[in-house]
Scaffold this motif. Structure first.
Motif, PDB file in Angstrom:
ATOM      1  N   THR A 220       0.863  -1.189   0.000  1.00 29.26           N
ATOM      2  CA  THR A 220       0.000   0.000   0.000  1.00 29.26           C
ATOM      3  C   THR A 220       0.902   1.242   0.000  1.00 29.26           C
ATOM      4  O   THR A 220       2.049   1.183   0.476  1.00 29.26           O
ATOM      5  CB  THR A 220      -0.889   0.023   1.252  1.00 29.26           C
ATOM      6  OG1 THR A 220      -0.043   0.088   2.401  1.00 29.26           O
ATOM      7  CG2 THR A 220      -1.763  -1.215   1.333  1.00 29.26           C
ATOM      8  N   PRO A 221       0.394   2.369  -0.517  1.00 26.11           N
ATOM      9  CA  PRO A 221       1.225   3.576  -0.565  1.00 26.11           C
ATOM     10  C   PRO A 221       1.758   3.964   0.815  1.00 26.11           C
ATOM     11  O   PRO A 221       2.927   4.359   0.943  1.00 26.11           O
ATOM     12  CB  PRO A 221       0.262   4.650  -1.102  1.00 26.11           C
ATOM     13  CG  PRO A 221      -0.799   3.895  -1.839  1.00 26.11           C
ATOM     14  CD  PRO A 221      -0.924   2.569  -1.153  1.00 26.11           C
ATOM     15  N   GLY A 222       0.930   3.826   1.842  1.00 25.30           N
ATOM     16  CA  GLY A 222       1.367   4.170   3.205  1.00 25.30           C
ATOM     17  C   GLY A 222       2.567   3.350   3.622  1.00 25.30           C
ATOM     18  O   GLY A 222       3.565   3.877   4.122  1.00 25.30           O
ATOM     19  N   VAL A 223       2.511   2.052   3.385  1.00 29.19           N
ATOM     20  CA  VAL A 223       3.597   1.153   3.794  1.00 29.19           C
ATOM     21  C   VAL A 223       4.850   1.418   2.952  1.00 29.19           C
ATOM     22  O   VAL A 223       5.973   1.397   3.468  1.00 29.19           O
ATOM     23  CB  VAL A 223       3.155  -0.324   3.703  1.00 29.19           C
ATOM     24  CG1 VAL A 223       4.324  -1.273   3.922  1.00 29.19           C
ATOM     25  CG2 VAL A 223       2.052  -0.602   4.716  1.00 29.19           C
ATOM     26  N   GLN A 224       4.665   1.720   1.664  1.00 31.10           N
ATOM     27  CA  GLN A 224       5.826   2.036   0.819  1.00 31.10           C
ATOM     28  C   GLN A 224       6.589   3.247   1.347  1.00 31.10           C
ATOM     29  O   GLN A 224       7.800   3.339   1.213  1.00 31.10           O
ATOM     30  CB  GLN A 224       5.379   2.319  -0.623  1.00 31.10           C
ATOM     31  CG  GLN A 224       4.997   1.069  -1.382  1.00 31.10           C
ATOM     32  CD  GLN A 224       4.732   1.371  -2.851  1.00 31.10           C
ATOM     33  OE1 GLN A 224       5.518   2.042  -3.512  1.00 31.10           O
ATOM     34  NE2 GLN A 224       3.609   0.885  -3.350  1.00 31.10           N
TER      35      GLN A 224
ATOM     36  N   THR B 119      -9.654   4.150   8.707  1.00 29.05           N
ATOM     37  CA  THR B 119      -9.321   3.513   7.426  1.00 29.05           C
ATOM     38  C   THR B 119      -8.594   4.576   6.597  1.00 29.05           C
ATOM     39  O   THR B 119      -8.326   5.670   7.100  1.00 29.05           O
ATOM     40  CB  THR B 119     -10.590   3.101   6.646  1.00 29.05           C
ATOM     41  OG1 THR B 119     -11.256   4.302   6.226  1.00 29.05           O
ATOM     42  CG2 THR B 119     -11.523   2.261   7.491  1.00 29.05           C
ATOM     43  N   SER B 120      -8.344   4.259   5.317  1.00 27.44           N
ATOM     44  CA  SER B 120      -7.681   5.241   4.455  1.00 27.44           C
ATOM     45  C   SER B 120      -8.592   6.437   4.170  1.00 27.44           C
ATOM     46  O   SER B 120      -8.144   7.431   3.607  1.00 27.44           O
ATOM     47  CB  SER B 120      -7.242   4.572   3.149  1.00 27.44           C
ATOM     48  OG  SER B 120      -8.365   3.995   2.523  1.00 27.44           O
TER      49      SER B 120
ATOM     50  N   THR C 235      -0.529   5.331  11.892  1.00 29.88           N
ATOM     51  CA  THR C 235      -1.380   6.039  10.928  1.00 29.88           C
ATOM     52  C   THR C 235      -1.071   5.591   9.509  1.00 29.88           C
ATOM     53  O   THR C 235      -1.955   5.227   8.726  1.00 29.88           O
ATOM     54  CB  THR C 235      -1.135   7.565  11.037  1.00 29.88           C
ATOM     55  OG1 THR C 235      -1.348   7.968  12.392  1.00 29.88           O
ATOM     56  CG2 THR C 235      -2.075   8.340  10.122  1.00 29.88           C
ATOM     57  N   GLN C 236       0.211   5.600   9.194  1.00 29.49           N
ATOM     58  CA  GLN C 236       0.610   5.335   7.817  1.00 29.49           C
ATOM     59  C   GLN C 236       0.433   3.867   7.427  1.00 29.49           C
ATOM     60  O   GLN C 236       0.159   3.560   6.277  1.00 29.49           O
ATOM     61  CB  GLN C 236       2.059   5.777   7.615  1.00 29.49           C
ATOM     62  CG  GLN C 236       2.267   6.360   6.226  1.00 29.49           C
ATOM     63  CD  GLN C 236       3.595   7.051   6.110  1.00 29.49           C
ATOM     64  OE1 GLN C 236       3.921   7.908   6.937  1.00 29.49           O
ATOM     65  NE2 GLN C 236       4.369   6.698   5.107  1.00 29.49           N
ATOM     66  N   SER C 237       0.574   2.956   8.382  1.00 29.34           N
ATOM     67  CA  SER C 237       0.430   1.543   8.014  1.00 29.34           C
ATOM     68  C   SER C 237      -1.024   1.218   7.701  1.00 29.34           C
ATOM     69  O   SER C 237      -1.300   0.259   6.981  1.00 29.34           O
ATOM     70  CB  SER C 237       1.021   0.616   9.071  1.00 29.34           C
ATOM     71  OG  SER C 237       0.456   0.866  10.311  1.00 29.34           O
TER      72      SER C 237
ATOM     73  N   GLY D 165      -2.875   3.551   6.208  1.00 32.11           N
ATOM     74  CA  GLY D 165      -3.180   4.353   5.027  1.00 32.11           C
ATOM     75  C   GLY D 165      -4.044   5.541   5.377  1.00 32.11           C
ATOM     76  O   GLY D 165      -4.576   6.220   4.493  1.00 32.11           O
TER      77      GLY D 165
ATOM     78  N   ARG E  47      -4.620   9.400   6.861  1.00 30.05           N
ATOM     79  CA  ARG E  47      -3.873  10.622   6.582  1.00 30.05           C
ATOM     80  C   ARG E  47      -3.376  11.215   7.905  1.00 30.05           C
ATOM     81  O   ARG E  47      -4.118  11.300   8.870  1.00 30.05           O
ATOM     82  CB  ARG E  47      -4.814  11.613   5.881  1.00 30.05           C
ATOM     83  CG  ARG E  47      -4.195  12.917   5.428  1.00 30.05           C
ATOM     84  CD  ARG E  47      -5.120  13.610   4.418  1.00 30.05           C
ATOM     85  NE  ARG E  47      -6.444  13.843   4.976  1.00 30.05           N
ATOM     86  CZ  ARG E  47      -6.820  14.968   5.584  1.00 30.05           C
ATOM     87  NH1 ARG E  47      -5.975  15.969   5.705  1.00 30.05           N
ATOM     88  NH2 ARG E  47      -8.045  15.095   6.071  1.00 30.05           N
TER      89      ARG E  47
END
Ligand SMILES: *Cc1c(COP(=O)(O)O)cnc(C)c1O
Length: 368
Positions: free
Chosen positions: A8-12, A109-110, A128-130, A132, A134
Motif C-alpha cells: 500500500t502507498p502508506g507502507v511504501q 481507514t484510508s 497512521t501510515q500503516s 493508510g 492521513r
C-alpha cells in the motif's frame, strides 16, 4: 516484478522503527564490551526483586507450554484495583505500542485522518501510515504539543488524536487545565489517546494530570500506560489502555488473541505490587536529571526541560557527536528523525553511568 510496489502507498513510504543500539551490537561491531546504554528510556534499576521471584516461581514447563490467559483476568483485576476502575475498561497490549496500533486499526481507514504533533512519538506516524490514514501534523510550540493548534487541526474525517503526555523525545507535557480544556472542546466522535508512558516520573509535578480520572466524563478518551519504563519490564512487552468499556470491546475485537504473554502477565502483576520500588526509581531519576541539567548548563548546551526519564540536548552536530560517544562506549539516541537534527536524547541512568556520559560528552565536545 517489483514487490515493493505491491505494498500500500502508506507502507511504501514507511521506514522501520529505529531502536536504540543494543549493547551486543556495539560489542559485535566495535569490540567494546564495557559500554553503557542510555538510549531507550529503560529503568536503570530494572524491575522489582518481587518480579524476579514471581517469574522464578512460574518459570515451569506448564507456563511455557500453555497459551496465556487471553483475557488476562488476574492482571486486569489487579489493574482495576490500582486504578479504581472496572476490569471491562482495560485492554492489555504487547507493550503499549500494541494498544496505540489497536486504536488506529479499530477507528480509522484510508478515508480518515489522525492528528498528532511535530516531534511526537514516532509510533503515532507508524500506526497512521500503516493503515493508510492521513496524518495531520501540527507544529510544536516550545518543543511541546500545541493543544489549541491540535484542536483547530481536527477535520471532518478525523477519528483519532494522539497526545503524548509527556512526549518522547522532548519530555514536554500538558498540565491539568490545558488537557481538560482540550477534552471539553474536542468533538465527541474523535477518540483522544493520551499516552502516559512516563506517568510515574511526570507525576512528581502537582499540575500533571492523571487522565484516567476523566474517563467517566469523556467516553472518547483512551489512556495508555506501560510496564516498559518505570516498572523496568521493557523486554517482556506489556502495556494497557484504560477506556470506556465499549471502546475496550472494540479494541478487543482487533487484538491478536494472545497478545500479552504469560510471563509478562505474571511480571506485571508483581511489579504493580511493589510501588516502593517504582518510587526509588523516580527519586533516582530526579537526582540524575538534576545532575545532567546542571552539567549541560556548565558545558553550555541547551536542553529541553523534561519530566520523563530522559533529556534531549542540543549538541550541535548530533550525528558526529553520537558516533564519537558510541566509540567511547556510550550509547545515546540521535533524534534527527524527529526533526531535531542537532539534539541527542539521553536516558537518565545510574549515577556512575550519568558521570561517564558527562565526562565522555565533555571530552568529545572539546575535540570537535
Ligand atoms: C516508551 C514509550 C511507550 C511504551 O512503549 P511500549 O510498547 O509499552 O514498550 C509508549 N509511548 C511513548 C511516548 C514511549 O516513549
Amino acid at each position: 516484478m517489483n514487490l515493493i510496489n505491491l505494498a500500500t502507498p502508506g507502507v511504501q513510504g514507511l521506514h522501520p522503527y529505529q531502536p536504540g543500539k543494543p549493547l551486543e551490537e556495539l560489542a559485535r561491531e566495535y569490540g567494546i564490551h564495557d559500554a553503557i546504554k542510555l538510549a531507550s528510556n529503560e529503568n536503570p534499576l530494572g524491575p522489582s526483586p518481587q518480579v524476579q521471584d514471581a517469574l522464578r516461581q512460574h518459570f515451569d514447563t506448564e507456563t511455557l507450554t500453555r497459551y496465556p490467559d487471553g483475557g488476562g483476568f488476574a492482571l486486569k483485576q489487579t489493574l482495576a484495583q490500582h486504578h479504581d476502575i472496572e476490569p471491562g475498561c482495560i485492554t492489555l497490549g504487547n507493550g503499549s505500542n500494541d494498544v496505540l496500533d489497536l486504536v488506529a486499526r479499530a477507528f480509522t481507514t484510508s478515508a480518515h485522518s489522525i492528528v498528532y504533533s511535530q516531534h511526537a512519538f514516532v509510533v503515532y506516524m507508524l500506526a497512521t501510515q500503516s493503515i493508510g490514514a492521513r496524518s495531520i501534523v501540527t507544529p510544536a510550540k516550545n518543543w511541546g504539543h500545541d493543544l489549541d493548534a491540535m484542536l483547530a487541526a481536527i477535520e471532518a474525517d478525523t477519528r483519532v488524536v494522539f497526545i503524548a503526555n509527556p512526549n518522547n523525545p522532548t519530555g514536554t507535557w500538558a498540565d491539568k487545565t490545558t488537557l481538560k480544556n482540550f477534552l471539553e472542546q474536542v468533538r465527541e466522535d474523535v477518540i483522544v489517546v493520551v499516552d502516559e508512558a512516563y506517568f510515574q516520573y511526570a507525576a512528581t509535578r502537582t499540575e500533571y494530570p492523571d487522565c484516567a480520572v476523566w474517563l467517566s466524563e469523556h467516553p472518547n478518551l483512551v489512556v495508555t500506560r506501560t510496564f516498559s519504563k518505570a516498572y523496568g519490564l521493557a523486554s517482556l512487552r506489556i502495556g494497557y489502555a484504560l477506556s470506556h468499556p465499549d471502546v475496550a470491546d472494540l479494541l478487543n475485537r482487533v487484538r491478536q488473541p494472545f497478545n500479552a504473554n504469560s510471563l509478562a502477565l505474571i511480571a506485571a502483576e508483581a511489579a504493580l505490587g511493589d510501588q516502593a520500588h517504582v518510587q526509588r526509581g523516580v527519586a533516582l531519576n530526579e537526582a540524575g536529571m538534576q545532575r545532567l541539567n546542571d552539567a549541560f548548563d556548565e558545558i553550555g548546551c541547551n536542553y529541553i526541560p523534561s519530566v520523563g526519564n530522559f533529556v534531549t540536548v542540543d549538541v550541535g552536530d548530533a550525528n558526529n557527536i553520537y558516533d564519537a560517544l558510541l566509540r567511547q562506549g556510550v550509547i545515546v539516541r540521535p533524534v534527527g528523525g524527529y526533526e531535531l537534527p542537532n539534539h541527542l536524547r539521553v536516558t537518565i541512568g545510574l549515577p556512575e553511568e550519568n558521570e561517564r556520559f558527562i565526562e565522555t560528552l565533555n571530552a568529545v565536545l572539546s575535540k570537535s
